[in-house]
Design a protein around this motif. Structure first.
Motif, short mmCIF file in Angstrom:
data_model
loop_
_atom_site.label_atom_id
_atom_site.label_comp_id
_atom_site.label_asym_id
_atom_site.label_seq_id
_atom_site.Cartn_x
_atom_site.Cartn_y
_atom_site.Cartn_z
N PRO A 114 -10.63 43.64 -18.15
CA PRO A 114 -10.98 44.78 -17.26
C PRO A 114 -11.36 44.41 -15.91
CG PRO A 114 -12.94 44.41 -18.67
CD PRO A 114 -11.53 43.51 -19.24
N ALA A 115 -11.74 45.10 -14.82
CA ALA A 115 -12.07 44.78 -13.27
C ALA A 115 -13.11 43.95 -13.34
CB ALA A 115 -12.51 46.07 -12.83
N ALA A 116 -12.91 42.87 -12.75
CA ALA A 116 -14.12 41.75 -12.08
C ALA A 116 -14.58 41.10 -13.14
CB ALA A 116 -15.05 42.74 -11.38
N ALA A 117 -13.60 41.08 -14.37
CA ALA A 117 -14.25 40.01 -15.33
C ALA A 117 -13.99 38.59 -15.17
CB ALA A 117 -13.00 40.30 -16.54
N GLY A 118 -13.57 38.17 -14.10
CA GLY A 118 -13.18 36.63 -13.86
C GLY A 118 -11.86 36.34 -14.21
N LYS A 119 -10.71 37.35 -14.39
CA LYS A 119 -9.29 36.91 -14.81
C LYS A 119 -8.92 35.89 -13.59
CE LYS A 119 -7.95 41.28 -14.48
NZ LYS A 119 -9.41 41.76 -14.03
N GLY A 120 -8.93 36.32 -12.40
CA GLY A 120 -8.58 35.67 -11.12
C GLY A 120 -8.98 34.26 -11.16
N THR A 121 -10.29 34.31 -11.23
CA THR A 121 -10.83 32.95 -11.24
C THR A 121 -10.38 31.99 -12.16
OG1 THR A 121 -13.01 34.19 -10.23
CG2 THR A 121 -13.49 31.90 -11.16
N ARG A 177 -21.03 40.89 -10.11
CA ARG A 177 -20.23 40.03 -9.60
C ARG A 177 -19.21 40.64 -8.41
NH1 ARG A 177 -17.76 38.00 -15.54
NH2 ARG A 177 -19.94 36.97 -16.17
N ARG A 178 -18.73 41.77 -8.80
CA ARG A 178 -17.94 42.37 -7.45
C ARG A 178 -18.61 42.74 -6.45
NH1 ARG A 178 -12.79 44.04 -8.21
NH2 ARG A 178 -12.78 41.66 -8.84
N GLU A 209 -19.27 39.88 -4.26
CA GLU A 209 -17.89 39.46 -3.72
C GLU A 209 -17.65 40.32 -2.55
OE1 GLU A 209 -14.59 37.81 -6.61
OE2 GLU A 209 -15.14 40.01 -6.67
N THR A 232 -17.26 36.65 -21.10
CA THR A 232 -18.08 35.95 -19.85
C THR A 232 -19.39 36.48 -19.70
OG1 THR A 232 -16.96 36.76 -18.15
CG2 THR A 232 -15.89 35.17 -19.00
N LEU A 289 -21.73 33.67 -19.41
CA LEU A 289 -21.27 32.28 -18.97
C LEU A 289 -21.12 32.32 -17.27
CD1 LEU A 289 -18.12 31.97 -21.41
CD2 LEU A 289 -20.50 31.05 -21.56
N ASP A 290 -21.18 31.21 -16.74
CA ASP A 290 -21.03 31.31 -15.40
C ASP A 290 -19.63 30.90 -15.31
OD1 ASP A 290 -20.59 28.42 -15.60
OD2 ASP A 290 -22.59 28.28 -14.62
N ALA A 291 -18.84 31.07 -13.89
CA ALA A 291 -17.34 30.82 -13.86
C ALA A 291 -17.28 29.42 -14.34
CB ALA A 291 -17.27 30.94 -12.31
N ALA A 340 -16.77 29.69 -18.04
CA ALA A 340 -15.47 30.46 -18.47
C ALA A 340 -14.12 29.71 -18.21
CB ALA A 340 -15.49 31.70 -17.82
#
Ligand code: CDP
Ligand code: CDP
Length: 203
Positions: free
Chosen positions: A10-17, A134-135, A138, A181, A184-186, A189
């Motif tokens: 889902p949105a802002a889960a950290g997929k991109g990171t 998180r979002r 950002e 996550t 968890l921090d980035a 993850a």
């Protein structure tokens, strides 16, 4: 070597990171597929017809400023329910997934529709509150004006639209590894994801 890492969630889960870090670690290419839908959404906000915008999408459109705004995110999730928009973006994503040298793609339907045979599938998730926090950070960092409540409402509305649509709804593939996550921090993850990919590569 052909090797695909599919990351959904889902949105802002950290997929991109996670996706960027996994790609950098293993020397794979990375595609944030949300940018394709955001670029179409941005064109629609400027008056384009969604299916024509998706069919004619130029690579430069992914570089345009403003794609990370909440308005464009909303427009992206609105065009993403249209089957012909999804169909227009499919071949590019499949080609990217199977390119020589390894690829990481993150989005909503990578493990289920774009690349069901991906060597590794991760479903990255976190509570809506953690994701909204998180979002918000950002957006504030990027100079947008936003409140926690407005970001939380946007995230929940987009999750609902993405999960309830008929075409390629957001859901974990049956063989996806679930990475929650919330606590968890980035960096943690990323470590969990890198370990999963390393195991699949036999390293
Ligand atoms: O791609 P997606 O929308 O799923 O998330 P993202 O753009 O990677 O952004 C998530 C934000 O949360 C980034 O600012 C990360 O540094 C942060 N974060 C994270 O990604 N993972 C965590 N476990 C904790 C924080
Ligand atoms: O970064 P964040 O998770 O907030 O959003 P994104 O990954 O940039 O995706 C924006 C919107 O595009 C999502 O809410 C989905 O509606 C759509 N999308 C999709 O339908 N399929 C994908 N593979 C990627 C994004």
């Amino acid at each position: 070597m052909i090797f695909t890492v599919a990351i959904d969630g889902p949105a802002a889960a950290g997929k991109g990171t996670v996706g960027r870090a996994v790609a950098a670690h293993f020397g794979f290419a990375h595609l944030d597929t949300g940018l394709l839908y955001r670029a179409v959404g941005a064109l629609v906000l400027k008056g384009s017809e969604p299916v024509a915008a998706a069919r004619g999408l130029a690579p430069e459109a992914l570089e345009q400023p403003g794609l990370r705004s909440p308005e464009v995110a909303r427009a992206a999730s609105e065009v993403a329910v249209i089957p012909q928009v999804r169909a227009a973006l499919l071949e590019f994503q499949r080609g990217f997934a199977r390119r020589e040298g390894g690829a990481v793609l993150d989005g909503r339907d990578i493990g289920t529709v774009i690349c069901p045979s991906a060597e590794v599938k991760l479903f990255v998730t976190a509570s809506a509150e953690a994701r909204a926090g998180r979002r918000l950070a950002e957006l504030l960092e990027a100079g947008h004006d936003a409140s926690f409540d407005s970001v939380l409402a946007d995230v929940k509305a987009r999750d609902a639209r993405d999960s309830e649509r008929a075409a390629a709804p957001l859901r974990p593939a049956e063989d996806a590894f679930l990475l929650d996550t919330s606590d968890l921090d980035a960096a943690q993850a990323v470590s969990a994801a890198v370990a999963r990919v390393a195991a699949a590569l036999g390293r």
